[in-house]
Design a protein around this motif. Sequence first.
Motif, short mmCIF file in Angstrom:
data_model
loop_
_atom_site.label_atom_id
_atom_site.label_comp_id
_atom_site.label_asym_id
_atom_site.label_seq_id
_atom_site.Cartn_x
_atom_site.Cartn_y
_atom_site.Cartn_z
N PHE A 1 15.86 -3.31 0.71
CA PHE A 1 15.91 -2.20 -0.24
C PHE A 1 17.34 -1.72 -0.43
O PHE A 1 17.71 -1.28 -1.52
CB PHE A 1 15.01 -1.06 0.24
N ASP A 2 18.16 -1.82 0.62
CA ASP A 2 19.59 -1.51 0.48
C ASP A 2 20.25 -2.51 -0.47
O ASP A 2 21.14 -2.15 -1.24
CB ASP A 2 20.29 -1.55 1.84
N ASP A 3 19.81 -3.77 -0.41
CA ASP A 3 20.36 -4.79 -1.32
C ASP A 3 20.09 -4.41 -2.77
O ASP A 3 20.97 -4.54 -3.63
CB ASP A 3 19.73 -6.15 -1.02
N LEU A 4 18.89 -3.95 -3.06
CA LEU A 4 18.56 -3.54 -4.43
C LEU A 4 19.44 -2.38 -4.87
O LEU A 4 19.93 -2.35 -5.99
CB LEU A 4 17.09 -3.13 -4.52
N ALA B 1 16.38 5.82 -1.11
CA ALA B 1 16.36 5.67 0.35
C ALA B 1 15.43 6.70 0.99
O ALA B 1 14.68 6.38 1.91
CB ALA B 1 17.77 5.81 0.89
N ARG B 2 15.44 7.93 0.49
CA ARG B 2 14.58 8.97 1.08
C ARG B 2 13.11 8.65 0.85
O ARG B 2 12.27 8.85 1.73
CB ARG B 2 14.93 10.33 0.49
N THR B 3 12.80 8.17 -0.36
CA THR B 3 11.41 7.86 -0.67
C THR B 3 10.89 6.74 0.22
O THR B 3 9.79 6.83 0.79
CB THR B 3 11.28 7.45 -2.15
N VAL B 4 11.68 5.67 0.35
CA VAL B 4 11.27 4.54 1.19
C VAL B 4 11.09 4.99 2.63
O VAL B 4 10.09 4.66 3.29
CB VAL B 4 12.29 3.39 1.09
N ALA B 5 12.04 5.76 3.16
CA ALA B 5 11.96 6.21 4.55
C ALA B 5 10.75 7.10 4.77
O ALA B 5 10.04 6.98 5.79
CB ALA B 5 13.24 6.95 4.92
N ALA B 6 10.49 7.99 3.80
CA ALA B 6 9.35 8.90 3.95
C ALA B 6 8.02 8.16 3.89
O ALA B 6 7.08 8.46 4.65
CB ALA B 6 9.40 9.98 2.86
N ARG B 7 7.94 7.17 2.99
CA ARG B 7 6.68 6.44 2.83
C ARG B 7 6.38 5.54 4.04
O ARG B 7 5.23 5.20 4.29
CB ARG B 7 6.73 5.58 1.56
N LEU B 8 7.43 5.13 4.74
CA LEU B 8 7.23 4.20 5.87
C LEU B 8 7.32 4.90 7.22
O LEU B 8 7.21 4.25 8.26
CB LEU B 8 8.26 3.07 5.80
N GLU C 1 0.83 -1.21 0.00
CA GLU C 1 0.00 0.00 0.00
C GLU C 1 0.86 1.26 0.00
O GLU C 1 0.57 2.23 -0.70
CB GLU C 1 -0.92 -0.02 1.22
N ARG C 2 1.95 1.24 0.77
CA ARG C 2 2.77 2.43 0.93
C ARG C 2 3.83 2.61 -0.16
O ARG C 2 4.23 3.73 -0.47
CB ARG C 2 3.47 2.39 2.30
N LEU C 3 4.30 1.48 -0.74
CA LEU C 3 5.45 1.57 -1.64
C LEU C 3 5.16 1.25 -3.10
O LEU C 3 5.91 1.66 -3.99
CB LEU C 3 6.57 0.65 -1.16
N SER C 4 4.11 0.51 -3.39
CA SER C 4 3.84 0.10 -4.78
C SER C 4 3.68 1.32 -5.67
O SER C 4 2.92 2.25 -5.38
CB SER C 4 2.56 -0.75 -4.83
N GLY C 5 4.48 1.33 -6.77
CA GLY C 5 4.45 2.43 -7.72
C GLY C 5 5.38 3.57 -7.37
O GLY C 5 5.49 4.54 -8.14
#
Length: 336
Positions: free
Chosen positions: A212-215, A185-192, A176-180
Amino acid sequence: MLTERQELILRRVVETHQSTAQPVGSKTLANDPEIDFGPSTIRNELAVLEEQGLLAHPHTSAGRTPTDAGRRFYVDRLLPHGQRAELNLPIVKSEVDHAMRVTSATLAQATNLLAIVSAPPLEAATVRHVEVLTLQPHVAMVVVITSTGSVAKRLISFDEPIDSGLISWATEYLNERLSGHELGARTVAARLGDSSLGASERGFLEALLPVFDDLRSDSEVMLYVEGAGRLLGGDRLDNLSEINELLSALERRVALLGVLRVALGERDVLVRIGSENELPALQSLALVGAGYGPRAQKLGTVSVIGPLQMDYGAVIATVREAAWQLSRYIEDVDAG
């Protein structure tokens, strides 16, 4: 401006030199079935082409060889445009890593040259799906699939048994939070960064974030190279210094990637011949490259590096076809 006769002679010099790698003399051209005028006329036209900088006259031979400018004229003015070669790329429904490897290997085999494929960059990718699974009572696995087909997975161990409800919640919440959304790193942190979450939920998400760091770390290795042995064998490079420079360029992938990215701005196939290449290691070679991706954006490149006397027509058509097929692959991945 060349006459039709001069264009014919230049084309046959370039193509004969491609097949023989030897200087082309007037006698050879006089025996060419496409040329119906005599040796004296041919010699005069060869001299004119040399004066215009399109041919060179090696001291050790009476024949001529094409210059970089002569090859450029040949590529721009004498080759048919828009042709694509037959090429079998079995990459449908493949993961992106497999698709890149198959493309580079197939391209190297088809051209018998050095093939380089750059994968779509991380900043072009978005999260397509996240799945969290229970492998053992204390071990969870998180899987992230991106819009470019990349897949990352990581196993996470916990001191306490994992609540199955937490697993289901995390899968639903992360999608729900990350799809699309982008993988930065900033986007993931902000969304979560949801302050309303309880301590157990926040702690569980923090344990999953390293995937996500692995990617992001995997995306640093973006070049798939095949066929170096093909290019280095068969006396296709003139001297050891050329070989050493090329091998050094392959090791310095950042510099090479910068050269290949020029193809992203081209509408069709990019051709750089000899001295046209800015990278010193490529100034005795030719590069043919094309960008691939959905119609609105080029995401990566398909390129071939080879000797100056490569078969430009065949290589350009093959690179164009490989880029076209990879573009369709990326569109299918995005649609999936």
